[in-house]
Design a protein around this motif. Sequence first.
Motif, mmCIF file in Angstrom:
data_model
loop_
_atom_site.group_PDB
_atom_site.id
_atom_site.type_symbol
_atom_site.label_atom_id
_atom_site.label_comp_id
_atom_site.label_asym_id
_atom_site.label_seq_id
_atom_site.Cartn_x
_atom_site.Cartn_y
_atom_site.Cartn_z
ATOM 1 N N GLY A 7 0.840 -1.208 0.000
ATOM 2 C CA GLY A 7 0.000 0.000 0.000
ATOM 3 C C GLY A 7 0.867 1.247 0.000
ATOM 4 O O GLY A 7 1.330 1.695 1.052
ATOM 5 N N GLY A 9 0.417 4.513 -0.438
ATOM 6 C CA GLY A 9 -0.408 5.733 -0.441
ATOM 7 C C GLY A 9 0.205 6.763 0.488
ATOM 8 O O GLY A 9 1.435 6.850 0.622
ATOM 9 N N ALA A 10 -0.644 7.531 1.172
ATOM 10 C CA ALA A 10 -0.163 8.635 2.011
ATOM 11 C C ALA A 10 0.797 8.133 3.095
ATOM 12 O O ALA A 10 1.852 8.715 3.320
ATOM 13 C CB ALA A 10 -1.358 9.348 2.639
ATOM 14 N N VAL A 11 0.443 7.048 3.742
ATOM 15 C CA VAL A 11 1.279 6.523 4.839
ATOM 16 C C VAL A 11 2.392 5.628 4.289
ATOM 17 O O VAL A 11 3.574 5.803 4.612
ATOM 18 C CB VAL A 11 0.393 5.758 5.853
ATOM 19 C CG1 VAL A 11 1.235 4.971 6.831
ATOM 20 C CG2 VAL A 11 -0.524 6.729 6.588
ATOM 21 N N ARG A 31 -1.527 -1.801 -5.896
ATOM 22 C CA ARG A 31 -2.558 -2.525 -6.649
ATOM 23 C C ARG A 31 -2.172 -2.707 -8.110
ATOM 24 O O ARG A 31 -2.580 -3.654 -8.749
ATOM 25 C CB ARG A 31 -3.889 -1.772 -6.556
ATOM 26 C CG ARG A 31 -4.573 -2.093 -5.246
ATOM 27 C CD ARG A 31 -6.036 -1.963 -5.384
ATOM 28 N NE ARG A 31 -6.412 -0.564 -5.562
ATOM 29 C CZ ARG A 31 -7.624 -0.125 -5.320
ATOM 30 N NH1 ARG A 31 -8.547 -0.960 -4.925
ATOM 31 N NH2 ARG A 31 -7.906 1.141 -5.482
ATOM 32 N N VAL A 70 -2.536 -0.043 3.932
ATOM 33 C CA VAL A 70 -3.727 0.156 3.099
ATOM 34 C C VAL A 70 -4.839 0.686 4.001
ATOM 35 O O VAL A 70 -4.663 0.790 5.219
ATOM 36 C CB VAL A 70 -4.164 -1.174 2.446
ATOM 37 C CG1 VAL A 70 -3.081 -1.705 1.534
ATOM 38 C CG2 VAL A 70 -4.516 -2.218 3.515
ATOM 39 N N CYS A 95 -0.505 -0.679 9.852
ATOM 40 C CA CYS A 95 -0.398 0.788 9.984
ATOM 41 C C CYS A 95 -1.752 1.454 9.738
ATOM 42 O O CYS A 95 -1.828 2.438 8.993
ATOM 43 C CB CYS A 95 0.625 1.314 8.990
ATOM 44 S SG CYS A 95 2.225 0.523 9.123
ATOM 45 N N GLU A 96 -2.806 0.937 10.303
ATOM 46 C CA GLU A 96 -4.134 1.470 10.023
ATOM 47 C C GLU A 96 -4.729 2.176 11.235
ATOM 48 O O GLU A 96 -4.413 1.824 12.381
ATOM 49 C CB GLU A 96 -5.093 0.333 9.606
ATOM 50 C CG GLU A 96 -4.911 -0.120 8.170
ATOM 51 C CD GLU A 96 -3.616 -0.889 7.949
ATOM 52 O OE1 GLU A 96 -3.154 -1.529 8.910
ATOM 53 O OE2 GLU A 96 -3.089 -0.855 6.830
ATOM 54 N N ASN A 97 -5.603 3.126 10.977
ATOM 55 C CA ASN A 97 -6.441 3.660 12.046
ATOM 56 C C ASN A 97 -7.501 2.629 12.404
ATOM 57 O O ASN A 97 -7.773 1.708 11.636
ATOM 58 C CB ASN A 97 -7.140 4.942 11.567
ATOM 59 C CG ASN A 97 -6.275 6.172 11.757
ATOM 60 O OD1 ASN A 97 -5.424 6.207 12.649
ATOM 61 N ND2 ASN A 97 -6.496 7.180 10.932
ATOM 62 N N ILE A 115 1.742 9.764 10.832
ATOM 63 C CA ILE A 115 2.223 10.217 9.524
ATOM 64 C C ILE A 115 1.009 10.867 8.891
ATOM 65 O O ILE A 115 -0.024 10.212 8.710
ATOM 66 C CB ILE A 115 2.694 9.039 8.633
ATOM 67 C CG1 ILE A 115 3.882 8.323 9.265
ATOM 68 C CG2 ILE A 115 3.056 9.536 7.229
ATOM 69 C CD1 ILE A 115 4.309 7.047 8.554
ATOM 70 N N SER A 116 1.111 12.151 8.631
ATOM 71 C CA SER A 116 -0.077 12.842 8.145
ATOM 72 C C SER A 116 0.116 13.211 6.681
ATOM 73 O O SER A 116 1.098 13.855 6.310
ATOM 74 C CB SER A 116 -0.292 14.072 9.026
ATOM 75 O OG SER A 116 -1.168 14.941 8.412
ATOM 76 N N GLY A 117 -0.810 12.762 5.860
ATOM 77 C CA GLY A 117 -0.702 13.048 4.437
ATOM 78 C C GLY A 117 -1.991 12.727 3.725
ATOM 79 O O GLY A 117 -2.967 12.295 4.338
ATOM 80 N N LYS A 119 -3.302 11.280 -0.339
ATOM 81 C CA LYS A 119 -3.004 10.947 -1.730
ATOM 82 C C LYS A 119 -4.051 11.604 -2.615
ATOM 83 O O LYS A 119 -5.244 11.398 -2.413
ATOM 84 C CB LYS A 119 -3.044 9.427 -1.903
ATOM 85 C CG LYS A 119 -2.613 8.987 -3.261
ATOM 86 C CD LYS A 119 -2.368 7.486 -3.291
ATOM 87 C CE LYS A 119 -1.970 7.081 -4.677
ATOM 88 N NZ LYS A 119 -2.822 6.079 -5.274
ATOM 89 N N GLU A 254 -13.763 3.949 6.730
ATOM 90 C CA GLU A 254 -13.264 2.930 7.664
ATOM 91 C C GLU A 254 -14.170 2.833 8.903
ATOM 92 O O GLU A 254 -13.708 2.423 9.963
ATOM 93 C CB GLU A 254 -11.827 3.268 8.078
ATOM 94 C CG GLU A 254 -10.844 3.251 6.920
ATOM 95 C CD GLU A 254 -9.404 3.546 7.341
ATOM 96 O OE1 GLU A 254 -8.511 2.720 7.126
ATOM 97 O OE2 GLU A 254 -9.184 4.645 7.881
#
Length: 290
Positions: A7, A9-11, A31, A70, A95-97, A115-117, A119, A254
């Motif tokens: 994954g 993406g942002a993180v 993906r 992801v 690494c998910e919320n 980690i703030s971001g 995509k 989520e």
Amino acid sequence: MKIAVIGIGAVGSVIARELNMLDYDTVLFGRQPKSGFTISEAGEEFFYPYRIETMDAYQGEPFDIVFIAVKATALNNISQTFHHLINEGTEVILCENGMGYERYFNRPVPAVVYISGQKKNDIIEHFQDSTLLIEDNPHPNIDRLITALDKNPETELEIKKSEDFERIRYEKLLINLGINSVTALSKNTSKIFDLESVTQLTRSLLEEGVAIVNNEREIVSPEFTDRAMAIYKNYNPEMGTSMYYDVIANAETEYIYIQKYLYGKKGNLETPVLDVIVTLLEAYQYKRGY
Ligand code: NDP
């Protein structure tokens, strides 16, 4: 040591970029195959030419550490399709919320992600922070990685261990419960905390959340609600949340692992605000084909 990041993406892109500075064999999975990714920081764009491949095309040896970055909604599927990437020694960092997805994995290592971001199309905007917090348990491979990261002053990624992980993780869940719910359902940013009505509603929602978390024993301090409200009020008024951006993009949220997770633990507690929030988030996703 062999490390995978699933994954990008942002993180995941920030984790992948930093791991590539170390002398390990790091493989990135997305993906679709790609020849690299772009991260924008403070208005400047940087292209990182690290190849991204798909998991099903991978024929190499299993990994010592796998970071999965992801959306939580993709975890169940990944847990069923990544067996060729792991063996009994692999340490899998989630690494998910949210919470409640660990059950899909054997011996998962959940992380609280700082980690703030975001995509946007093909560019990853990294706003701030590069830290993952995990519980203070021995994990031989992760421990080696932590030492390597500490020794390398170039890398921004930090993996910290905390003996207070359970409380911190629940507090992050509650922070997400409050602000994600009201920004997503109002389709508006943190400026909504200017409204006394929103502040009151969020406070009630948090009080219900704290009561659920503390139902069996006190994990989170009862004054956490005051602290959380002060945090929200200090956010940049234009700041959205991941759930806000999901709703704006008509994407799946989520909520199953945040609002519905807490709802599932409420037992006999009265939670009128949470009940409405969960109902509306469920209705938002209804028959959208996610
Ligand atoms: P993104 O959507 O930016 O990134 C997720 C990435 O995973 C995408 O690139 C996506 O690919 C990829 N992906 C999806 N399914 C698969 C799959 N089966 N195999 C490989 N790659 C896949 O999400 P975030 O990075 O923002 O969020 C990740 C987690 O981190 C979430 O749980 C979020 O709540 C949490 N988090 C995010 C923060 C943030 O600031 N963004 C802060 C703290 C936590 P594609 O682009 O093709 O869909």
